[in-house]
Structures are given as structure tokens and as C-alpha cells.
Design a protein around this motif. Structure first.
Motif, PDB file in Angstrom:
ATOM      1  N   GLU A  27       1.468  10.764  -0.872  1.00 53.71           N
ATOM      2  CA  GLU A  27       1.025   9.652  -1.720  1.00 53.71           C
ATOM      3  C   GLU A  27      -0.340   9.994  -2.291  1.00 53.71           C
ATOM      4  N   THR A  28      -0.531   9.751  -3.578  1.00 47.65           N
ATOM      5  CA  THR A  28      -1.685  10.288  -4.307  1.00 47.65           C
ATOM      6  C   THR A  28      -3.023   9.933  -3.672  1.00 47.65           C
ATOM      7  N   GLN A  29      -3.251   8.671  -3.343  1.00 45.47           N
ATOM      8  CA  GLN A  29      -4.568   8.291  -2.838  1.00 45.47           C
ATOM      9  C   GLN A  29      -4.837   8.891  -1.462  1.00 45.47           C
ATOM     10  N   PHE A  30      -3.826   8.928  -0.597  1.00 47.90           N
ATOM     11  CA  PHE A  30      -4.000   9.535   0.716  1.00 47.90           C
ATOM     12  C   PHE A  30      -4.201  11.042   0.569  1.00 47.90           C
ATOM     13  N   GLY A  31      -3.472  11.645  -0.352  1.00 46.73           N
ATOM     14  CA  GLY A  31      -3.585  13.086  -0.549  1.00 46.73           C
ATOM     15  C   GLY A  31      -4.912  13.508  -1.145  1.00 46.73           C
ATOM     16  N   VAL A  32      -5.334  12.811  -2.201  1.00 44.17           N
ATOM     17  CA  VAL A  32      -6.570  13.195  -2.897  1.00 44.17           C
ATOM     18  C   VAL A  32      -7.810  12.752  -2.126  1.00 44.17           C
ATOM     19  N   ASN A  33      -7.826  11.491  -1.722  1.00 47.02           N
ATOM     20  CA  ASN A  33      -9.034  10.946  -1.095  1.00 47.02           C
ATOM     21  C   ASN A  33      -9.235  11.434   0.323  1.00 47.02           C
ATOM     22  N   TYR A  34      -8.148  11.681   1.029  1.00 49.29           N
ATOM     23  CA  TYR A  34      -8.274  12.044   2.435  1.00 49.29           C
ATOM     24  C   TYR A  34      -7.870  13.487   2.738  1.00 49.29           C
ATOM     25  N   LEU A  35      -6.598  13.826   2.565  1.00 48.25           N
ATOM     26  CA  LEU A  35      -6.128  15.142   3.000  1.00 48.25           C
ATOM     27  C   LEU A  35      -6.835  16.284   2.273  1.00 48.25           C
TER      28      LEU A  35
ATOM     29  N   ASP B 179       3.961   5.003   8.386  1.00 46.34           N
ATOM     30  CA  ASP B 179       4.391   5.071   6.985  1.00 46.34           C
ATOM     31  C   ASP B 179       3.188   5.211   6.056  1.00 46.34           C
ATOM     32  N   VAL B 180       2.457   6.316   6.185  1.00 45.33           N
ATOM     33  CA  VAL B 180       1.278   6.499   5.322  1.00 45.33           C
ATOM     34  C   VAL B 180       1.675   6.652   3.856  1.00 45.33           C
ATOM     35  N   GLY B 181       2.935   6.974   3.598  1.00 47.00           N
ATOM     36  CA  GLY B 181       3.382   7.197   2.230  1.00 47.00           C
ATOM     37  C   GLY B 181       4.056   6.014   1.582  1.00 47.00           C
ATOM     38  N   PHE B 182       4.020   4.829   2.235  1.00 49.32           N
ATOM     39  CA  PHE B 182       4.555   3.600   1.663  1.00 49.32           C
ATOM     40  C   PHE B 182       6.024   3.735   1.272  1.00 49.32           C
ATOM     41  N   SER B 183       6.801   4.315   2.201  1.00 49.68           N
ATOM     42  CA  SER B 183       8.252   4.447   2.010  1.00 49.68           C
ATOM     43  C   SER B 183       8.589   5.038   0.643  1.00 49.68           C
ATOM     44  N   LYS B 184       7.882   6.127   0.329  1.00 47.95           N
ATOM     45  CA  LYS B 184       8.085   6.832  -0.950  1.00 47.95           C
ATOM     46  C   LYS B 184       7.904   5.907  -2.150  1.00 47.95           C
ATOM     47  N   GLY B 185       6.964   4.999  -1.999  1.00 49.89           N
ATOM     48  CA  GLY B 185       6.610   4.109  -3.108  1.00 49.89           C
ATOM     49  C   GLY B 185       7.266   2.757  -3.082  1.00 49.89           C
ATOM     50  N   LYS B 186       8.244   2.550  -2.227  1.00 52.07           N
ATOM     51  CA  LYS B 186       8.974   1.286  -2.221  1.00 52.07           C
ATOM     52  C   LYS B 186       8.099   0.114  -1.786  1.00 52.07           C
ATOM     53  N   THR B 187       7.126   0.376  -0.913  1.00 52.79           N
ATOM     54  CA  THR B 187       6.244  -0.695  -0.427  1.00 52.79           C
ATOM     55  C   THR B 187       4.799  -0.484  -0.882  1.00 52.79           C
ATOM     56  N   TYR B 188       4.621   0.289  -1.945  1.00 58.57           N
ATOM     57  CA  TYR B 188       3.274   0.683  -2.387  1.00 58.57           C
ATOM     58  C   TYR B 188       2.482  -0.503  -2.920  1.00 58.57           C
ATOM     59  N   GLU B 189       1.267  -0.643  -2.410  1.00 57.84           N
ATOM     60  CA  GLU B 189       0.300  -1.610  -2.917  1.00 57.84           C
ATOM     61  C   GLU B 189      -0.988  -0.866  -3.231  1.00 57.84           C
ATOM     62  N   LEU B 190      -1.464  -1.008  -4.448  1.00 51.99           N
ATOM     63  CA  LEU B 190      -2.602  -0.229  -4.936  1.00 51.99           C
ATOM     64  C   LEU B 190      -3.797  -0.276  -3.991  1.00 51.99           C
ATOM     65  N   LEU B 191      -4.247  -1.484  -3.695  1.00 51.62           N
ATOM     66  CA  LEU B 191      -5.476  -1.644  -2.926  1.00 51.62           C
ATOM     67  C   LEU B 191      -5.279  -1.335  -1.447  1.00 51.62           C
ATOM     68  N   VAL B 192      -4.084  -1.591  -0.939  1.00 51.34           N
ATOM     69  CA  VAL B 192      -3.813  -1.253   0.458  1.00 51.34           C
ATOM     70  C   VAL B 192      -3.861   0.262   0.630  1.00 51.34           C
ATOM     71  N   ALA B 193      -3.278   0.979  -0.318  1.00 51.03           N
ATOM     72  CA  ALA B 193      -3.293   2.444  -0.264  1.00 51.03           C
ATOM     73  C   ALA B 193      -4.711   2.983  -0.403  1.00 51.03           C
ATOM     74  N   TYR B 194      -5.480   2.382  -1.302  1.00 57.33           N
ATOM     75  CA  TYR B 194      -6.865   2.815  -1.478  1.00 57.33           C
ATOM     76  C   TYR B 194      -7.680   2.570  -0.212  1.00 57.33           C
ATOM     77  N   SER B 195      -7.501   1.399   0.387  1.00 50.04           N
ATOM     78  CA  SER B 195      -8.224   1.077   1.613  1.00 50.04           C
ATOM     79  C   SER B 195      -7.818   2.010   2.756  1.00 50.04           C
ATOM     80  N   GLN B 196      -6.517   2.305   2.859  1.00 48.78           N
ATOM     81  CA  GLN B 196      -6.049   3.218   3.891  1.00 48.78           C
ATOM     82  C   GLN B 196      -6.704   4.586   3.755  1.00 48.78           C
ATOM     83  N   SER B 197      -6.738   5.105   2.534  1.00 49.46           N
ATOM     84  CA  SER B 197      -7.289   6.451   2.327  1.00 49.46           C
ATOM     85  C   SER B 197      -8.771   6.505   2.673  1.00 49.46           C
ATOM     86  N   ASN B 198      -9.484   5.407   2.422  1.00 42.28           N
ATOM     87  CA  ASN B 198     -10.910   5.396   2.725  1.00 42.28           C
ATOM     88  C   ASN B 198     -11.199   5.161   4.195  1.00 42.28           C
ATOM     89  N   ALA B 199     -10.372   4.357   4.852  1.00 44.86           N
ATOM     90  CA  ALA B 199     -10.496   4.233   6.299  1.00 44.86           C
ATOM     91  C   ALA B 199     -10.264   5.589   6.956  1.00 44.86           C
TER      92      ALA B 199
END
Length: 289
Positions: A91-99, A138-158
């Protein structure tokens, strides 16, 4: 004389402002990393005008000829893009911001260690880390099915903050400064994915001191907008301020230690260890310190 590597450099970024501020201190070398060469050019032009004796270099595929890096500032990131994945399928935000930061630190850690006591690794996170949690199932939000912009952003920063705490603990008493940073609500290129409606909502909430919510995390207070200079200042605090030396691994905000602003999930040492292990699995590469 010292050398610095900064990621995410552009004319409208905190990283670009950081490079310009550091040039006044007369570093031996500034290594500037960006998504495209043209993004770095205006920053180099300003540095050449302010400090013509400072050597600048654009980061390339190899840094083999650089024996040491005194300060590594990981500033690059992405905020609330539409769902997508990196070329490796993360998932883009987890990949770019964290990994991406984990991998970069792993690759460059020997050069930071070579710089010795007082060198630093600074990971820029966000105020969103306060509300973030890593969904280990589920760090990848079920391949986008449960993706929420801000939740993903917050996860990557945590995750960024948790990684810093683990890294500081693993480095122990080697004298390497490691901090995560909330630079504040800085208007920069980071907001390039904001829709006009989102911009309007954020501006209104920021002006009123309001809060916004997403379905899976508690209300977040909107801070007032700050300048890129103020954002860069807290990064520099992490690099050199002697008064925070005893708080290695801390989360910094407004030039001060702000661990008390983090949630229990992020501060949990078991979660930090679990994230380190998950990261090794996702990158298919052990990270021994």
C-alpha cells in the motif's frame, strides 16, 4: 565539517528548507534526494547564493564513494493519495512513508555509524502519528477494499515513530541520535493529493481549532499552520540539541520531546518489536543492528 543526506528535497518542501538552513552552518557536503532532478535545482541555486562554498550533490544509485554520513534526515513522504501500491505491491503510504525509510536506514546505517558519536538519524513523521495504529493483520487494507485515506496515513506515521523507538533501543549506547519528528502542519508539496474539498475542510478546521474524524480512529485536533522554517527547526533540534540527548528515540514536536502525546499502541514495546519483525518479513531482508 559534516555531511548530511536529506530525502524529499524540493523548492516547496520542509526538506528543501532544511537543506538551505543547514547550508548556513557550513557542512562539508549536502546530499539531496528527490523524486526528480528538476525539484532539487531551485534549492541548489539558493544554497549556491547563500553559501557558495558548500558542496551539494544529488543522490544517485550509489553512494559508495561517501565514507560517512553525519546526519541522515528522512523527510520524503506522501499524504492521502488514492489507493495504490508501490512496485513491490505495498500500500502506497505504508510503502513510501514507512518501509522505504526502513530500507534506506538499513542501507546507510554503516555510514552513519562510521561518523561516530553525535551523528543522527531523523525520521520525519506527522501529527497523525498520535492517532495511528498498525493493523498487523491487514496493513494493506485488504488490497484497497477497506482503504481509508487518513487511517492509512496515520498508520504509516505511527509505524515511523515505532521504528525509531526500536532502532534507538537496538543502537543502545553507541552515541547515535535517533528521533522521529512532527514538523507541524506545514503547507508544502505534501498536500498535492488534497482535493479542493479536503483543502477547504482542513483550512476551516485549522482556523477554528476544530477536529475531524475517520470511522476507525478518535478525533484529531487540527493545529494551526506553521512555516517550513519552523518545521525544519525541529529536525535540526533532533540532530544537534544537547538538551534532549537523554531521550534518544523520542517523538519531537515544537523542538521538544513529546512522547506523552503518543497513544498506548505506539508506545507499546511489544508492538514495536512486532512491527520490526513484520518489516523484515515484508522486505525479505533481516535488519540486524
Amino acid at each position: 565539517m559534516f555531511s548530511v543526506l536529506i530525502t524529499g528535497v524540493s523548492g516547496d518542501s520542509i526538506a528543501g528548507e532544511l537543506a538551505i538552513q543547514l547550508s548556513a552552518a557550513g557542512p562539508h557536503l549536502l546530499i539531496l534526494s528527490a523524486r526528480a532532478e528538476e525539484r532539487v535545482t531551485p534549492v541548489i541555486e539558493k544554497i549556491n547564493f547563500i553559501a557558495p562554498n558548500v558542496n551539494t550533490r544529488e543522490a544517485v544509485d550509489t553512494l559508495h564513494d561517501i565514507p560517512k554520513i553525519d546526519h541522515l534526515a528522512c523527510v520524503a513522504g506522501v499524504m492521502v493519495p488514492p489507493y495504490g501500491t508501490t512496485k513491490d505491491g505495498f500500500e502506497t503510504q505504508f510503502g513510501v512513508n514507512y518501509l522505504a525509510n526502513v530500507l534506506l536506514v538499513k542501507l546507510l546505517l554503516p555510514k552513519v555509524l562510521a561518523a561516530g558519536v553525535g551523528s543522527s538519524i531523523i525520521i520525519v513523521a506527522s501529527g497523525a502519528a498520535r492517532a495511528g495504529k498498525v493493523d498487523f493483520d491487514d496493513v494493506g487494507f485488504s488490497k484497497g477494499k477497506t482503504y481509508e485515506l487518513l487511517v492509512a496515513y496515520s498508520q504509516s506515521n505511527a509505524a515511523r515513530v515505532m521504528f525509531v523507538k526500536s532502532l534507538a533501543e537496538k543502537l543502545g549506547d553507541q552515541g547515535i541520535r535517533v528521533f522521529s519528528v512532527d514538523p507541524g502542519a506545514v503547507c508544502s508539496g505534501l498536500q498535492r493529493h488534497f482535493t479542493p474539498e479536503f483543502h477547504e475542510m482542513v483550512a476551516g478546521l485549522s482556523a477554528s481549532g476544530g477536529k475531524f474524524t475517520a470511522p476507525t480512529f478518535w478525533p484529531i485536533e487540527m493545529p494551526p499552520w506553521t512555516t517550513k522554517s519552523e518545521g525544519a527547526a525541529t529536525i535540526i533540534t533532533g540532530m544537534i540539541d544537547p538538551t534532549i540527548q537523554g531521550h534518544n528515540g523520542a517523538f519531537l514536536h515544537n523542538n521538544a520531546v513529546a512522547n506523552d502525546e503518543l497513544n498506548s499502541h505506539t508506545l507499546n514495546s511489544d508492538n514495536q518489536a512486532k512491527l520490526w519483525e513484520l518489516s523484515e518479513q515484508m522486505l525479505h531482508d533481516p535488519f540486524a543492528v
